[in-house]
Design a protein around this motif. Sequence first.
Motif, PDB file in Angstrom:
ATOM      1  N   LEU A 136      36.578  31.779  36.633  1.00  0.00           N
ATOM      2  CA  LEU A 136      36.232  32.415  35.073  1.00  0.00           C
ATOM      3  C   LEU A 136      36.694  33.843  35.497  1.00  0.00           C
ATOM      4  CD1 LEU A 136      33.257  30.139  34.352  1.00  0.00           C
ATOM      5  CD2 LEU A 136      36.007  29.507  33.909  1.00  0.00           C
ATOM      6  N   ILE A 137      37.336  34.651  34.891  1.00  0.00           N
ATOM      7  CA  ILE A 137      37.572  36.133  34.964  1.00  0.00           C
ATOM      8  C   ILE A 137      37.314  36.544  33.508  1.00  0.00           C
ATOM      9  CG2 ILE A 137      38.804  37.975  35.694  1.00  0.00           C
ATOM     10  CD1 ILE A 137      40.657  36.075  37.449  1.00  0.00           C
ATOM     11  N   ASP A 138      36.239  37.508  33.324  1.00  0.00           N
ATOM     12  CA  ASP A 138      35.926  38.009  31.898  1.00  0.00           C
ATOM     13  C   ASP A 138      36.359  39.245  32.154  1.00  0.00           C
ATOM     14  OD1 ASP A 138      34.487  35.588  31.531  1.00  0.00           O
ATOM     15  OD2 ASP A 138      32.480  36.324  32.178  1.00  0.00           O
ATOM     16  N   ILE A 139      37.158  39.668  30.903  1.00  0.00           N
ATOM     17  CA  ILE A 139      37.977  40.969  30.989  1.00  0.00           C
ATOM     18  C   ILE A 139      37.830  41.532  29.334  1.00  0.00           C
ATOM     19  CG2 ILE A 139      39.371  40.853  32.922  1.00  0.00           C
ATOM     20  CD1 ILE A 139      41.587  39.785  31.179  1.00  0.00           C
ATOM     21  N   ARG A 140      38.037  42.895  29.507  1.00  0.00           N
ATOM     22  CA  ARG A 140      38.286  43.297  27.861  1.00  0.00           C
ATOM     23  C   ARG A 140      39.863  42.932  27.843  1.00  0.00           C
ATOM     24  NH1 ARG A 140      36.098  47.497  30.489  1.00  0.00           N
ATOM     25  NH2 ARG A 140      37.927  48.598  30.713  1.00  0.00           N
ATOM     26  N   ALA A 141      40.136  42.840  26.471  1.00  0.00           N
ATOM     27  CA  ALA A 141      41.472  42.285  25.893  1.00  0.00           C
ATOM     28  C   ALA A 141      42.517  43.220  26.496  1.00  0.00           C
ATOM     29  CB  ALA A 141      41.452  42.393  24.317  1.00  0.00           C
ATOM     30  N   GLU A 142      42.197  44.679  26.484  1.00  0.00           N
ATOM     31  CA  GLU A 142      43.305  45.531  26.942  1.00  0.00           C
ATOM     32  C   GLU A 142      43.552  45.236  28.492  1.00  0.00           C
ATOM     33  OE1 GLU A 142      39.429  47.774  26.844  1.00  0.00           O
ATOM     34  OE2 GLU A 142      40.686  46.583  25.212  1.00  0.00           O
ATOM     35  N   GLU A 143      42.796  44.626  29.360  1.00  0.00           N
ATOM     36  CA  GLU A 143      43.036  44.321  30.690  1.00  0.00           C
ATOM     37  C   GLU A 143      43.804  42.973  30.889  1.00  0.00           C
ATOM     38  OE1 GLU A 143      39.341  46.207  33.094  1.00  0.00           O
ATOM     39  OE2 GLU A 143      39.010  44.443  31.816  1.00  0.00           O
ATOM     40  N   GLU A 144      44.006  42.282  30.014  1.00  0.00           N
ATOM     41  CA  GLU A 144      44.541  40.903  30.234  1.00  0.00           C
ATOM     42  C   GLU A 144      45.891  40.764  30.645  1.00  0.00           C
ATOM     43  OE1 GLU A 144      45.887  36.914  27.855  1.00  0.00           O
ATOM     44  OE2 GLU A 144      44.932  38.427  26.608  1.00  0.00           O
ATOM     45  N   GLU A 145      46.553  41.731  30.273  1.00  0.00           N
ATOM     46  CA  GLU A 145      48.025  41.672  30.782  1.00  0.00           C
ATOM     47  C   GLU A 145      48.134  42.279  32.373  1.00  0.00           C
ATOM     48  OE1 GLU A 145      50.838  40.220  29.683  1.00  0.00           O
ATOM     49  OE2 GLU A 145      49.642  39.631  27.846  1.00  0.00           O
ATOM     50  N   ARG A 146      47.246  43.098  32.597  1.00  0.00           N
ATOM     51  CA  ARG A 146      47.328  43.818  33.858  1.00  0.00           C
ATOM     52  C   ARG A 146      46.721  42.755  34.940  1.00  0.00           C
ATOM     53  NH1 ARG A 146      43.228  46.663  36.739  1.00  0.00           N
ATOM     54  NH2 ARG A 146      41.990  46.483  35.247  1.00  0.00           N
ATOM     55  N   VAL A 147      45.647  41.947  34.577  1.00  0.00           N
ATOM     56  CA  VAL A 147      45.167  40.724  35.508  1.00  0.00           C
ATOM     57  C   VAL A 147      45.903  39.924  35.579  1.00  0.00           C
ATOM     58  CG1 VAL A 147      43.017  39.542  35.838  1.00  0.00           C
ATOM     59  CG2 VAL A 147      42.700  41.664  34.926  1.00  0.00           C
ATOM     60  N   ARG A 148      46.597  39.423  34.463  1.00  0.00           N
ATOM     61  CA  ARG A 148      47.313  38.276  34.366  1.00  0.00           C
ATOM     62  C   ARG A 148      49.052  38.470  35.477  1.00  0.00           C
ATOM     63  NH1 ARG A 148      48.219  35.512  28.688  1.00  0.00           N
ATOM     64  NH2 ARG A 148      49.471  33.934  30.079  1.00  0.00           N
ATOM     65  N   ALA A 149      49.311  39.796  35.196  1.00  0.00           N
ATOM     66  CA  ALA A 149      50.378  40.013  36.237  1.00  0.00           C
ATOM     67  C   ALA A 149      49.898  40.251  37.473  1.00  0.00           C
ATOM     68  CB  ALA A 149      50.846  41.641  35.548  1.00  0.00           C
ATOM     69  N   LEU A 150      48.902  40.944  37.901  1.00  0.00           N
ATOM     70  CA  LEU A 150      48.318  40.705  39.213  1.00  0.00           C
ATOM     71  C   LEU A 150      48.322  39.520  39.853  1.00  0.00           C
ATOM     72  CD1 LEU A 150      46.950  42.325  41.628  1.00  0.00           C
ATOM     73  CD2 LEU A 150      44.759  41.721  40.394  1.00  0.00           C
ATOM     74  N   MET A 151      47.449  38.428  39.065  1.00  0.00           N
ATOM     75  CA  MET A 151      47.473  37.131  39.372  1.00  0.00           C
ATOM     76  C   MET A 151      48.869  36.590  39.638  1.00  0.00           C
ATOM     77  SD  MET A 151      43.973  36.423  40.151  1.00  0.00           S
ATOM     78  CE  MET A 151      44.107  34.617  39.849  1.00  0.00           C
ATOM     79  N   ALA A 152      49.571  36.713  38.955  1.00  0.00           N
ATOM     80  CA  ALA A 152      51.149  36.085  38.854  1.00  0.00           C
ATOM     81  C   ALA A 152      51.842  36.569  40.097  1.00  0.00           C
ATOM     82  CB  ALA A 152      51.871  36.414  37.731  1.00  0.00           C
ATOM     83  N   ARG A 153      51.874  37.958  40.446  1.00  0.00           N
ATOM     84  CA  ARG A 153      52.416  38.516  41.333  1.00  0.00           C
ATOM     85  C   ARG A 153      51.865  38.321  42.750  1.00  0.00           C
ATOM     86  NH1 ARG A 153      51.475  43.207  39.834  1.00  0.00           N
ATOM     87  NH2 ARG A 153      50.020  43.706  41.496  1.00  0.00           N
TER      88      ARG A 153
END
Length: 178
Positions: A136-153
Amino acid sequence: MKRLYYLADNLDSVERISDALHKEGITDWNFHVISKDQAGLYRRHIHSANFIQKSDAVRYAERGAMAGLLFSVLGSIYVASEQPFGPDMSGMVYLAIFGFITLFGVWVGGLMGMATENQAISTYHDDIDAGKHLILIDIRAEEEERVRALMARTHPEAQLLRVGSTLINPFRFAHPAV
């Protein structure tokens, strides 16, 4: 805040994900793992989800508060109309009735919720029982794309299951997939 739900197959992967997210500024307060292997999480210093995150205590306490609120209003109306304590009753008695019945509802609801697995997590119960690890990763809405991209990469082995919210809606029953 948003909550990203990932599923990983082994603790080595979870540990690498934890290290990568910590380097990106995600703290242990915003990173939790649900696993059968609690000892493995402890040995690797990976932040395990707490009891409140694993149970539905908050959702049921909210429901209990709403039921208690309803019954406290009905109880106050009854006491005002029937005057069982006499006609010169203080307003503090109504406040006491209101508070006691509402808090009783919160207490009963919380107890019921402690015995119930968190609704958002229960969907993945079989995977956790099979030895997988729910992250479970809790993030602010503006961080979502950055974290999702990091995880995918960097961690394609971790499967994104869904994107939810850290807020608990007592009326919500179904959790859609990503």
